[in-house]
Structures are given as C-alpha cells and as structure tokens.
Enzyme design. Structure first.
Site, short mmCIF file in Angstrom:
data_model
loop_
_atom_site.label_atom_id
_atom_site.label_comp_id
_atom_site.label_asym_id
_atom_site.label_seq_id
_atom_site.Cartn_x
_atom_site.Cartn_y
_atom_site.Cartn_z
N THR A 104 0.87 -1.18 0.00
CA THR A 104 0.00 0.00 0.00
C THR A 104 0.90 1.22 0.00
OG1 THR A 104 -0.01 0.30 2.37
CG2 THR A 104 -1.67 -1.17 1.49
N GLU B 2 -5.50 -3.53 4.47
CA GLU B 2 -5.16 -4.33 5.64
C GLU B 2 -6.29 -5.28 6.06
OE1 GLU B 2 -4.60 -1.22 5.07
OE2 GLU B 2 -2.70 -0.53 5.92
N LYS C 198 -9.12 20.37 10.90
CA LYS C 198 -9.23 20.79 12.30
C LYS C 198 -9.20 22.32 12.32
CE LYS C 198 -7.10 16.56 13.80
NZ LYS C 198 -6.20 15.96 12.85
P1 AMP Z 1 -6.80 1.22 0.61
O1 AMP Z 1 -6.07 0.53 1.67
O2 AMP Z 1 -5.93 1.91 -0.38
O3 AMP Z 1 -7.80 0.33 -0.03
O4 AMP Z 1 -7.62 2.40 1.29
C1 AMP Z 1 -8.52 2.15 2.33
C2 AMP Z 1 -9.15 3.43 2.76
O5 AMP Z 1 -10.07 3.90 1.76
C3 AMP Z 1 -9.99 3.28 4.00
O6 AMP Z 1 -9.22 3.27 5.16
C4 AMP Z 1 -10.90 4.48 3.88
O7 AMP Z 1 -10.27 5.66 4.31
C5 AMP Z 1 -11.15 4.59 2.40
N1 AMP Z 1 -12.42 3.94 2.04
C6 AMP Z 1 -12.62 2.73 1.53
N2 AMP Z 1 -13.94 2.50 1.31
C7 AMP Z 1 -14.58 3.62 1.71
C8 AMP Z 1 -15.96 4.02 1.77
N3 AMP Z 1 -16.95 3.25 1.34
N4 AMP Z 1 -16.22 5.25 2.26
C9 AMP Z 1 -15.24 6.07 2.70
N5 AMP Z 1 -13.94 5.76 2.66
C10 AMP Z 1 -13.61 4.55 2.18
#
Ligand code: AMP
Length: 548
Positions: free
Chosen positions: A188, A335, A445
């Site tokens: 990642t 993860e 923030k």
């Molecule tokens: P990745 O590890 O690159 O797949 O990214 C995961 C991250 O994508 C999560 O921790 C969230 O911050 C974001 N994410 C995934 N699905 C959603 C969703 N349905 N709504 C909002 N954020 C999401």
C-alpha cells in the site's frame, strides 16, 4: 473458567482452509461456463482448471518451490486469475505488484518482497527497464505477450507465458500444508515513507471469500448476487486481490469477464455484449463512465456496481442511478482483505423515497457476518451507536492482516490494544450503519472543531454542475486550518461563475444544522483536474502540497 477443548479422533482429517478448496466446485457445477478476456479470448472452466495446473507445472520447471515469491505485473486478465490460484496453491507466495508506483517504490517493493520470478505484461516492460540492474533477488522473468507483440528491450526473458504453459501436464497434485502459510503479498502506498507490505494467509483468504459470499449473496436487499451473475472487476487485480471477488466468483463458477487495461469504450462494450451484471470500482471509474459519450446509447439497467476505496459522493450516486446503474457502497482497506461493510438497503426501507435511499446507498454500510466494528474515543473507549458520536473505526475479523511485512513497529501500531486501527473516523447509527466521515489524517481541524472533508465534498457534489470535488484544510495562523474546496465543473458549465451559488449550498447546510459554521469553506477553487493516486482515489497529500 477455562474454555473446554473438544477431543478429536486421532485419525480425523484436520481440514486446512487452503485456496485449492475454493477451486474444485466450479468444475462440478459449471465446467462449460466461460471466462472471457476483453474481445480477445474466451475459454471454459474446464480449460481454466487445466491451465492452472499447467501454470503450476511450468513454474515448478522454472525452479519455483514452496515459500518462493512469484510476482505478477499485469492488467486485469484471465492470466492474473490463473496466478491467483496456481501460485498460492503450490505453496508459493503471490506478489501482486502495484504497477502505478514510482520507479523507486516499484523497485523497493520487488526487493522487499524478495521476488524470485516476475511475470510481466509486454506493455509494462518499460516499468522494469530502468530498475533492472538494482533488482536483487529475481532469478527469472517471464514475458506475458499482450497482442502477440514482443517489446523492444534488453531484458532477457526465461520464456513467455503461453510457452510456459503449453507443453505442461494438465494436472498437478497441489499439496496440503498449514492454512496459515502466506498466500499473497502486496504493497500500500502510505502517505509518508516507503510502501508497506500487507500479507494474507490461505485461511484468511478462504474465510474472506465466505464472508464476501454471505455479504453479497445472502441478504434480501437491493442487490443479491447469485451464480447467474456475470462478473467483471473494475478494480486492479494488484490491489487487495480485486477485493477478493475473483476468488468468490471462481468458487461459484460464474461467468467472468476480464477487461485488461481500463478503457471506457471497451468497458461499456463488454458490459453490454457480455451482459455483465456485477462489478466493483472506486468512484473515479464510475465518474469516468457516467461522463463518457458512449453512455447515452448504452443500456446499463442490469448492472450492479459496488463502490469502495473512497466515499461515494451523493451527486455521483444520483447520476449513476439516473443512468439506471444499481450503485451502492462498501468499505474496507488493504489491511482488511478488504471487505468489512456493505451498504444494503434493509427490507423495511424499500418504500422510502429515493432521496432517503440515496443516503443509505452512500453510507459506508452494515458489517458483514464475522466483522466486529467499534468506534472508539481517544481513550480507546467505545462510543454510543447514535449516529452522532464519532471516533476512530477499529475492527476484528478472522481475515485481517496480522501486520506489515518485516515491519514489527508499524504492525504493533496497527494492532494497538488488540483491535486493528483503520485510521478512519466515523460513526454508527442506531440501525447499525457505519458512516466514515474522514481519514484521521484528512479531517480538517479548525477553531477546535473537526470538519469532515468527505461531508464538504458530498455537499458540493449535489450541485448539478459539479463533476468532482475535493476538500482539504490549509494551514491558518488563527484557526489552525481552514477548509477549501476544489471543484471540477461539468463541461457544459465550464464558463459559468458558480462561486456564490456553491458557497450558498454550504451556508444552507449550516443553517439547517448539518454543518458547523467553521465548516463553511473559505474558498471554492475551480480547476480542470484534481490529483489522484495510482488506484484512482483523490490524492489529498498531493492536493495539500499544491494548495498550501
Ligand atoms: P486502501 O487501503 O488503499 O484500499 O484504502 C482504504 C481506505 O479507503 C480506508 O481506510 C478508507 O479511508 C477509504 N475507504 C474505503 N472505502 C470507503 C468508503 N466506502 N467510504 C469512505 N472511505 C472509504
């Protein structure tokens, strides 16, 4: 009192949960069902089973043994699907290479994963060329010819993919081994430092496949998947095993379509000609399709699409529903293998008006079975599920990565207190729906308040002229940070001055009690494009640097 352990007969078979157990049923149920690659080739599950065995035999002949790592650099294809099974089933580890990383990061991942063999699509060979002399552990490179062409390169290939398979035996005695053996690894791209390696065992992938099946196929909701659905991934297969869906639909023996490199016209053509009924992607892909001219003449009314990877903006959901795509969100992360929640509409909600249902489709969803999700405050205490109190989202399920590869420090941080920390902020409402309001790192923030950047993007997306929006906090001496919103307008509105109109939308949301006063953005900036990551998400890190 201790937990009682059930005694087991000495001769009982202690069934390991291995990826090979996902494969057998398709040959019994649907041996003649098709797996299709673009408009280039199609074969049956009978052929698929043979090719998986031939690939294992070919790799063995190349010298691959249990515990070795086989890396794949390819687009979404039938070949990738063959690797999803053959490589881990031999007892080797499949490294699905993130092909959109920078050359330095790509090199880092190949060396860090200690790849032994790389299978590379001819169109992606230019990515390997500049780093070839710094690759440390790779012994053999296999060329995957796309369109039958040979790339012009000095790289020496051990063989090509089809030759590797062609004279091999169509059977292979895939061994039994410990279900906790590592099956896959991928990286990642974090916000700082080198990419982090995430890994999953056979047991985790098998359990995730069953969790996914229960989540997608069992509930009375707006979209129930069955073995009749035609599946096509629209998330890269290098990213979290294309959300694990290829394992599920291969287990069920569904018709599957693999689109190769993503091109809107090809995708829409495949959806209609191959009658695709189910896909999954990040919002950017559906945004690209909804805005494609081909869309006007394409019937998408049988297509169910799960959106994940980022929040589903309301405006995009409404546009897709208007185009008759059955769109809804799901949530997870690299993860977490990844699936945690799906935004199902519960049966008692089906008569709600369309606007309220869009709210549900855009929620982050209900946990699927075996997923425990909690929202915790800064002291680590769970908060009430009242849809208001927010905190960090933490989770436990049997399919979460146990840590980051060769990185004990970050692994400890990830699992602090025995829960996996997602780094996301959200709340859970009394109906049990999770709503992610932000990444911890992206929350704005300002003046002691936390403003959700996703909320600001969602509000902007509701204006019909808005094609895309991104909200960030920029440093401010007085308030700490102040929100600004970047907006890309639809082509038809490009020359219009919509600044005041858009600003008023935020003021109205504040007056209606949906947005804190400090959340009204200081500036709305119109731009032609917004920076994206390698998997098509808004790249907040880059955007913050651009506008700071
Ligand atoms: P990745 O590890 O690159 O797949 O990214 C995961 C991250 O994508 C999560 O921790 C969230 O911050 C974001 N994410 C995934 N699905 C959603 C969703 N349905 N709504 C909002 N954020 C999401």
């Amino acid at each position: 009192m201790g937990v009682k352990i059930i005694e087991q007969s000495e001769s009982a078979y202690s069934y390991p949960l291995l990826i090979k157990s996902l494969l057998g049923n398709s040959l019994v149920r649907s041996p003649d069902q098709e797996i299709i690659y673009r408009d280039q080739m199609r074969y049956t599950y009978r052929d698929f089973h043979k090719r998986v065995a031939q690939l294992a035999n070919g790799l063995e002949q190349l010298g691959v043994k249990q515990g070795d790592t086989v890396a794949v650099m390819d687009y979404d294809s039938h070949r990738y699907l063959e690797c999803y099974f053959a490589v881990p089933m031999m007892g080797a580890v499949l490294h699905t290479v993130h092909i959109r990383l920078s050359p330095e990061q790509l090199l880092y991942t190949i060396n860090h994963a200690e790849d032994d063999v790389i299978l590379v699509n001819s169109e992606l060979v230019p990515l390997l060329e500049p780093i070839m002399d710094k690759i440390e552990t790779v012994k053999k490179i296999v060329l995957i010819r796309e369109n039958g062409e040979d790339p012009k390169t000095a790289i020496e290939f051990a063989t090509d993919y089809e030759t590797l398979l062609c004279d091999q035996k169509p059977t292979y005695d895939f061994p039994d081994f410990d279900e906790n053996a590592r099956a896959t690894t991928f990286y990642t791209s974090g916000t700082t430092g080198n990419p982090k390696g995430v890994y999953f065992s056979h047991r985790q992938i098998v359990l995730h496949t069953f969790g996914l099946m229960t989540g997608l196929c069992a509930y009375d909701s707006q979209a129930v998947m069955t073995s009749k659905d035609v599946y096509m991934p629209l998330t890269p297969m290098f990213h979290v095993h294309a959300w694990g869906m290829p394992y599920l639909f291969t287990m069920l023996g569904n018709r599957q379509v693999y689109p190769g490199r993503y091109e809107p016209a090809m995708i829409l053509k495949l959806v209609t000609t191959e009658k695709v009924t189910f896909s999954h992607c990040v919002p950017t892909i559906i945004h690209m399709l909804v805005n494609s001219p081909v869309m006007e003449t394409t019937d998408l009314s049988a297509w169910k699409v799960v959106i994940g990877g980022s929040a589903l903006p309301r405006g995009l959901c409404a546009a897709a529903l208007k185009a008759k795509i059955n769109l809804y969100s799901a949530y997870g992360m690299s993860e977490t293998c990844p699936l945690l929640t799906i935004a199902h509409i519960k049966p008692h909600m089906v008569d709600w008006d369309e606007e309220k249902l869009i709210d549900i489709r855009c929620k982050t969803g209900l946990p699927i079975p075996l997923v425990d999700i909690e929202i915790i405050d800064p002291m680590g205490k769970p908060v009430a599920h009242d849809g208001v109190q927010t905190g960090e989202v933490v989770t436990r399920t049997p399919w979460l990565t146990q840590g980051y590869l060769k990185n004990p420090e970050k692994s400890e941080e990830l699992w602090e207190g025995g829960w996996l920390h997602t780094g996301d902020v959200g709340n859970i409402d009394p109906e049990g729906y999770l709503k992610i309001t932000d990444r911890l790192k992206d929350v704005i923030k300002t003046g002691g308040e936390w403003v959700s950047s996703l909320e600001l993007e969602d509000i902007a997306s509701r204006h019909p002229a808005v094609s895309e929006a991104a909200a960030i906090g920029i440093p401010d001496d007085k308030w700490g940070e102040r929100p600004i919103v970047l907006v890309v307008l639809q082509a038809a509105y490009k020359d219009k001055d919509l600044g005041d109109e858009l600003k008023q939308m935020f003021v109205t949301q504040h007056e209606e009690g949906n947005l804190p006063k400090y959340g009204i953005p200081d500036k709305i900036i119109f731009t032609d494009a917004i920076a994206k990551t390698g998997v098509g998400k808004l790249d907040k890190k880059v955007i913050r640097t651009q506008y700071k």
